[in-house]
Design an enzyme around this catalytic site. Structure first.
Site, PDB file in Angstrom:
ATOM      1  N   GLY A  83       6.607  -2.299   5.660  1.00 55.71           N
ATOM      2  CA  GLY A  83       6.547  -1.782   7.018  1.00 55.71           C
ATOM      3  C   GLY A  83       6.657  -0.278   7.121  1.00 55.71           C
ATOM      4  N   GLY A 130       0.824  -1.190   0.000  1.00 58.49           N
ATOM      5  CA  GLY A 130       0.000   0.000   0.000  1.00 58.49           C
ATOM      6  C   GLY A 130       0.866   1.251   0.000  1.00 58.49           C
ATOM      7  N   GLY A 131       0.222   2.385  -0.217  1.00 59.68           N
ATOM      8  CA  GLY A 131       0.971   3.641  -0.236  1.00 59.68           C
ATOM      9  C   GLY A 131       1.534   3.928  -1.617  1.00 59.68           C
ATOM     10  N   HIS A 161      14.361   5.248   0.178  1.00 62.19           N
ATOM     11  CA  HIS A 161      15.192   4.767   1.279  1.00 62.19           C
ATOM     12  C   HIS A 161      16.652   5.048   0.954  1.00 62.19           C
ATOM     13  CE1 HIS A 161      11.602   2.599   2.496  1.00 62.19           C
ATOM     14  NE2 HIS A 161      11.597   1.917   1.362  1.00 62.19           N
ATOM     15  N   THR A 215       7.969   6.067  -2.363  1.00 59.85           N
ATOM     16  CA  THR A 215       8.793   6.475  -1.228  1.00 59.85           C
ATOM     17  C   THR A 215      10.251   6.182  -1.544  1.00 59.85           C
ATOM     18  OG1 THR A 215       8.987   6.485   1.184  1.00 59.85           O
ATOM     19  CG2 THR A 215       8.696   4.335   0.106  1.00 59.85           C
ATOM     20  N   VAL A 218       4.639   4.738   6.178  1.00 59.24           N
ATOM     21  CA  VAL A 218       4.148   3.368   6.356  1.00 59.24           C
ATOM     22  C   VAL A 218       3.590   2.851   5.036  1.00 59.24           C
ATOM     23  CG1 VAL A 218       2.515   1.875   7.559  1.00 59.24           C
ATOM     24  CG2 VAL A 218       3.509   3.811   8.752  1.00 59.24           C
ATOM     25  N   ALA A 258       9.329   3.220   7.524  1.00 58.54           N
ATOM     26  CA  ALA A 258      10.662   3.791   7.317  1.00 58.54           C
ATOM     27  C   ALA A 258      10.774   5.080   8.126  1.00 58.54           C
ATOM     28  CB  ALA A 258      10.893   4.072   5.836  1.00 58.54           C
ATOM     29  N   CYS A 306       4.748   9.534  -1.165  1.00 57.35           N
ATOM     30  CA  CYS A 306       3.446   8.918  -0.869  1.00 57.35           C
ATOM     31  C   CYS A 306       2.316   9.488  -1.724  1.00 57.35           C
ATOM     32  CB  CYS A 306       3.102   9.058   0.613  1.00 57.35           C
ATOM     33  SG  CYS A 306       4.378   8.404   1.713  1.00 57.35           S
TER      34      CYS A 306
END
Length: 220
Positions: free
Chosen positions: A156, A77-78, A83, A81, A144, A158, A174
């Site tokens: 999960g 989901g989302g 990292h 994003t 999330v 971040a 997001c």
């Protein structure tokens, strides 16, 4: 094996961690292994979520890749994003039904773990209605994104700690127009060693279960 054990994956390429999650998910969902939590940092990567409308890059995938940033499409989901090192990512591979979780309380459980991590650096983060994740003074500090299949979670939360926030310039985080990303470091947080912050997740993971719906028998 200790219930809901934390596994420190250190700095791991995103695709490698995704492969590990998939393998663990298969074993946890089948009952061959107990639920676990992975703690990891990633080399620079941008991930695209399941909902295409929320996936918004400010540059082409080729331009991003030419900067040395991997781009990966995943089933969570989302929206988009990112990292990179200095960001702590917490991946729960958890049999949510066995622990007595519904989806919203499970998201709140992860958010609370992240709040405790940030509190260790002196940063007070908060939830925001209708927007999963954590915020500080209107800026987003934790994101999330979950996938739950066969009653078992993947992906999960971040938590931005000491990472270079410039990576977020390449995306609409997001899929939220106008969102501003921040980190513990940017907000003036204490520079706590990453290992100490991982220890917060390790020490709080069981206590918080009871607050968000876990069954006592599931952690024995």
């Amino acid at each position: 094996m200790e219930p809901l054990q934390c596994i420190d994956c250190a700095l791991m390429p995103y695709r490698e961690s995704l492969d590990l999650q998939v393998k663990l998910h298969e074993k946890v969902s089948s009952g061959a292994l107990p639920s676990v939590i992975l703690l990891v940092e990633h080399p620079p990567v941008i991930t695209l979520g399941l909902h295409k409308d929320h996936n918004q890059l400010r540059r082409t995938e080729k331009q991003v890749s030419d900067m040395g940033i991997d781009v990966v499409q995943i089933r969570r989901g989302g929206g988009t994003t990112a990292h990179n090192p200095g960001q702590l990512v917490v991946y729960p591979i958890v049999d949510v039904e066995k622990f007595g979780f519904h989806v919203a309380p499970f998201v709140h459980y992860l958010e609370h773990l992240a709040m405790d991590v940030l509190a260790k650096t002196g940063i007070q983060a908060e939830r925001r209605n209708r927007y999963p994740g954590l915020w500080v003074h209107g800026r987003k500090i934790a994101s999330v994104g979950l996938q739950i299949s066969k009653k078992t979670s993947m992906h999960g939360i971040a938590i931005n700690l000491y990472n270079d926030l410039g990576i977020f310039d390449h995306i609409v985080p997001c899929g939220i127009a106008g969102v501003e990303m921040t980190s513990s470091e940017r907000e003036g947080g204490l520079k706590v060693p990453m290992q100490h912050l991982k220890d917060v997740v390790q020490s709080r993971r069981i206590d918080l279960l009871f607050e968000y719906g876990a069954k006592l028998g599931a952690i024995r």
